[in-house]
Write an enzyme that holds these catalytic residues in place. Structure first.
Site, PDB file in Angstrom:
ATOM      1  N   GLU A  48      10.436  -5.429  -1.156  1.00 44.14           N
ATOM      2  CA  GLU A  48       9.679  -4.471  -0.331  1.00 44.14           C
ATOM      3  C   GLU A  48       8.193  -4.585  -0.683  1.00 44.14           C
ATOM      4  O   GLU A  48       7.859  -4.762  -1.855  1.00 44.14           O
ATOM      5  CB  GLU A  48      10.205  -3.067  -0.681  1.00 44.14           C
ATOM      6  CG  GLU A  48       9.468  -1.910  -0.064  1.00 44.14           C
ATOM      7  CD  GLU A  48       9.959  -0.544  -0.635  1.00 44.14           C
ATOM      8  OE1 GLU A  48      10.341  -0.488  -1.831  1.00 44.14           O
ATOM      9  OE2 GLU A  48       9.951   0.433   0.127  1.00 44.14           O
ATOM     10  N   ASN A 111       6.776   0.877   6.855  1.00 41.78           N
ATOM     11  CA  ASN A 111       7.230   0.084   5.721  1.00 41.78           C
ATOM     12  C   ASN A 111       8.227  -0.911   6.323  1.00 41.78           C
ATOM     13  O   ASN A 111       9.334  -0.541   6.706  1.00 41.78           O
ATOM     14  CB  ASN A 111       7.891   1.010   4.690  1.00 41.78           C
ATOM     15  CG  ASN A 111       8.179   0.293   3.392  1.00 41.78           C
ATOM     16  OD1 ASN A 111       8.241  -0.932   3.361  1.00 41.78           O
ATOM     17  ND2 ASN A 111       8.383   1.047   2.327  1.00 41.78           N
ATOM     18  N   LYS A 129      11.543   0.596   7.806  1.00 37.93           N
ATOM     19  CA  LYS A 129      12.323   1.490   6.931  1.00 37.93           C
ATOM     20  C   LYS A 129      12.544   2.863   7.573  1.00 37.93           C
ATOM     21  O   LYS A 129      11.589   3.545   7.963  1.00 37.93           O
ATOM     22  CB  LYS A 129      11.563   1.638   5.609  1.00 37.93           C
ATOM     23  CG  LYS A 129      12.287   2.416   4.526  1.00 37.93           C
ATOM     24  CD  LYS A 129      11.447   2.333   3.249  1.00 37.93           C
ATOM     25  CE  LYS A 129      12.064   2.988   2.049  1.00 37.93           C
ATOM     26  NZ  LYS A 129      11.203   2.824   0.845  1.00 37.93           N
ATOM     27  N   GLU A 149       5.333   7.896   0.526  1.00 34.68           N
ATOM     28  CA  GLU A 149       5.733   7.113   1.706  1.00 34.68           C
ATOM     29  C   GLU A 149       5.668   7.941   2.983  1.00 34.68           C
ATOM     30  O   GLU A 149       5.363   7.428   4.055  1.00 34.68           O
ATOM     31  CB  GLU A 149       7.133   6.540   1.510  1.00 34.68           C
ATOM     32  CG  GLU A 149       7.161   5.463   0.455  1.00 34.68           C
ATOM     33  CD  GLU A 149       8.391   4.595   0.565  1.00 34.68           C
ATOM     34  OE1 GLU A 149       8.686   4.074   1.647  1.00 34.68           O
ATOM     35  OE2 GLU A 149       9.077   4.444  -0.462  1.00 34.68           O
ATOM     36  N   CYS A 198      14.822  -0.744   0.438  1.00 33.34           N
ATOM     37  CA  CYS A 198      14.928   0.109  -0.747  1.00 33.34           C
ATOM     38  C   CYS A 198      15.820   1.333  -0.589  1.00 33.34           C
ATOM     39  O   CYS A 198      17.021   1.234  -0.630  1.00 33.34           O
ATOM     40  CB  CYS A 198      13.535   0.487  -1.233  1.00 33.34           C
ATOM     41  SG  CYS A 198      13.606   1.117  -2.921  1.00 33.34           S
ATOM     42  N   ASN A 223      11.560  -1.352  -4.448  1.00 35.34           N
ATOM     43  CA  ASN A 223      10.681  -0.955  -5.568  1.00 35.34           C
ATOM     44  C   ASN A 223      11.300   0.308  -6.123  1.00 35.34           C
ATOM     45  O   ASN A 223      11.127   1.390  -5.552  1.00 35.34           O
ATOM     46  CB  ASN A 223       9.282  -0.563  -5.068  1.00 35.34           C
ATOM     47  CG  ASN A 223       8.394  -1.736  -4.705  1.00 35.34           C
ATOM     48  OD1 ASN A 223       7.604  -2.208  -5.511  1.00 35.34           O
ATOM     49  ND2 ASN A 223       8.500  -2.182  -3.468  1.00 35.34           N
TER      50      ASN A 223
HETATM   51  N1  CDT Z   1      10.738   2.345  -2.555  1.00 31.61           N
HETATM   52  C1  CDT Z   1      11.778   3.203  -2.548  1.00 31.61           C
HETATM   53  O1  CDT Z   1      12.325   3.522  -1.516  1.00 31.61           O
HETATM   54  N2  CDT Z   1      12.151   3.723  -3.753  1.00 31.61           N
HETATM   55  C2  CDT Z   1      13.206   4.651  -3.885  1.00 31.61           C
HETATM   56  C3  CDT Z   1      12.888   5.618  -4.954  1.00 31.61           C
HETATM   57  C4  CDT Z   1      13.896   6.655  -5.154  1.00 31.61           C
HETATM   58  S1  CDT Z   1      14.006   7.770  -3.883  1.00 31.61           S
HETATM   59  C5  CDT Z   1      15.040   8.977  -4.502  1.00 31.61           C
HETATM   60  C6  CDT Z   1      14.541   3.996  -4.191  1.00 31.61           C
HETATM   61  O2  CDT Z   1      15.507   4.279  -3.486  1.00 31.61           O
HETATM   62  O3  CDT Z   1      14.646   3.227  -5.137  1.00 31.61           O
END
Ligand code: CDT
Length: 354
Positions: A48, A111, A129, A149, A198, A223
């Site tokens: 991502e 995203n 996303k 985000e 993600c 990430n």
């Molecule tokens: N980038 C991203 O979506 N990170 C999220 C962070 C946690 S959200 C509760 C992930 O799912 O890893």
């Protein structure tokens, strides 16, 4: 007909600092792709927002500074800084999936990730996303790691569209098959692919929408911070070691379980490491089989290529037996999934019910 096998890779990318030069980051991605090409890998998945640091962790007061983290326009493959990656994919007929911050011509931010076919020399599919985590405003705790985000991106408006990737495997069943013989095409055409980004991977709805299109391989860039208590929350105080372990555990859990429940392969690629020496992101880039087993996994948190051979025939067992949706799904019992968003609990009962 040729066997439907493919050599695939997750290209994990280690730390990328806030002030990293995009050209340098793209060069690291080119090096990973070069490595994949030398091993005859046919499809490479990048993380991502790979071209920059994970910028939603910062509050940008200056709009022009924020724009440095976005790629402009509908087709980014000719954008100066990132073009070398797509040129290399095209000249070696290797397909890639890569994530980035998208700024549309009408100024919206998404995203996004794209699937670029090195065979066709063009983008075959784009995904934006859907499940944006975090907040629009920074957390009140001044020491929190933010995830803004919801501030910088709109929720994806393209849905979860599966697509075929012609050219990846030679000699598969081609166009011209009528809906009447659709059963005959099952497990025989160009592979059916889907993309997520993600946080999407934690949502079974996303997987099932792809599953219902017969998806055979899901690609996910991520990430994932491992120390972000304001984001994840926790019931009891946790040490940093425990938090890290749990972040890896949940990543593996959702990739294995959802691959199994939709009888598809998955490739997940991490932006990992310690950005700016302090913002820790998990590694754990992996390739998972349709039976829910991790068959290849990253060893560390730096730039690393995770390679495995996959055979789409292995999707057939789940798709034809335990998860033969046509025979076993009961949509009449699933209404709440799309008619309701949040939780509505059953009414409290009085003592008379005891
Ligand atoms: N980038 C991203 O979506 N990170 C999220 C962070 C946690 S959200 C509760 C992930 O799912 O890893």
């Amino acid at each position: 007909m040729a066997p439907r096998t493919l050599l695939v890779a997750a290209a994990q990318v280690g730390a990328v600092n806030r002030d990293a030069d995009k050209e340098d980051t793209v060069q690291r991605m080119v090096n990973l792709l070069d490595n994949a090409i030398s091993q005859k890998v046919q499809l490479v998945v990048f993380p991502e927002t790979t071209f920059t640091t994970f910028f939603p962790r910062f509050l940008f007061e200056d709009a022009s500074e924020l724009e440095k983290y976005f790629e402009q326009g509908d087709d980014i493959t000719g954008n100066e800084d990132v073009k070398p990656l797509f040129d290399l994919a095209r000249s070696n007929s290797v397909d890639i999936c890569v994530g980035y911050g998208e700024r549309t011509e009408d100024g919206r931010g998404f995203n996004t990730c794209i699937y670029y076919s090195g065979h066709a020399g063009k983008i075959l599919s784009k995904y934006r996303k859907v499940h944006l985590p975090g907040t629009s405003e920074p957390f009140p705790n001044p020491n929190a790691v933010n995830q803004l985000e919801k501030r910088y991106f709109k929720p994806g408006d393209l849905g979860f569209q599966a697509f075929r990737a012609p050219g990846l495997i030679p000699d598969t069943l081609k166009k011209g098959t009528t809906p009447a013989d659709i059963k005959e095409t099952l497990g025989k055409g160009d592979p059916i692919l889907g993309m997520m980004i993600c946080n999407d991977r934690r949502w079974p709805e996303a997987w099932r929408v792809y599953g219902l299109q017969g998806v055979e391989l899901i690609m996910v860039g991520y990430n994932t911070p491992w120390w972000a208590p304001d984001l994840f929350g926790f019931r009891k105080p946790m040490s940093k070691d425990e938090a890290e372990k749990e972040a890896y555990y949940h990543h593996k859990l959702v990739m294995e379980a959802n691959s199994y429940m939709n009888a598809c392969y998955s490739i997940s690629a991490a932006r990992a490491g310690f950005d700016d020496g302090k913002y820790g992101l998990i590694g754990g880039s992996a390739i998972v089989s349709p039976n829910g087993y991790t068959i290849a996994q990253a060893k560390g948190i730096d730039d690393e290529l995770v390679v495995a051979e996959i055979d789409f025939e292995d999707c057939r067992q789940g798709k034809e037996k335990t998860f033969d949706f046509d025979r076993h799904r009961r949509t009449e019992a699933y209404g709440l999934i799309t008619s309701q968003t949040g939780v509505v609990e059953p009414k409290l009962l009085g003592d008379e019910a005891a």
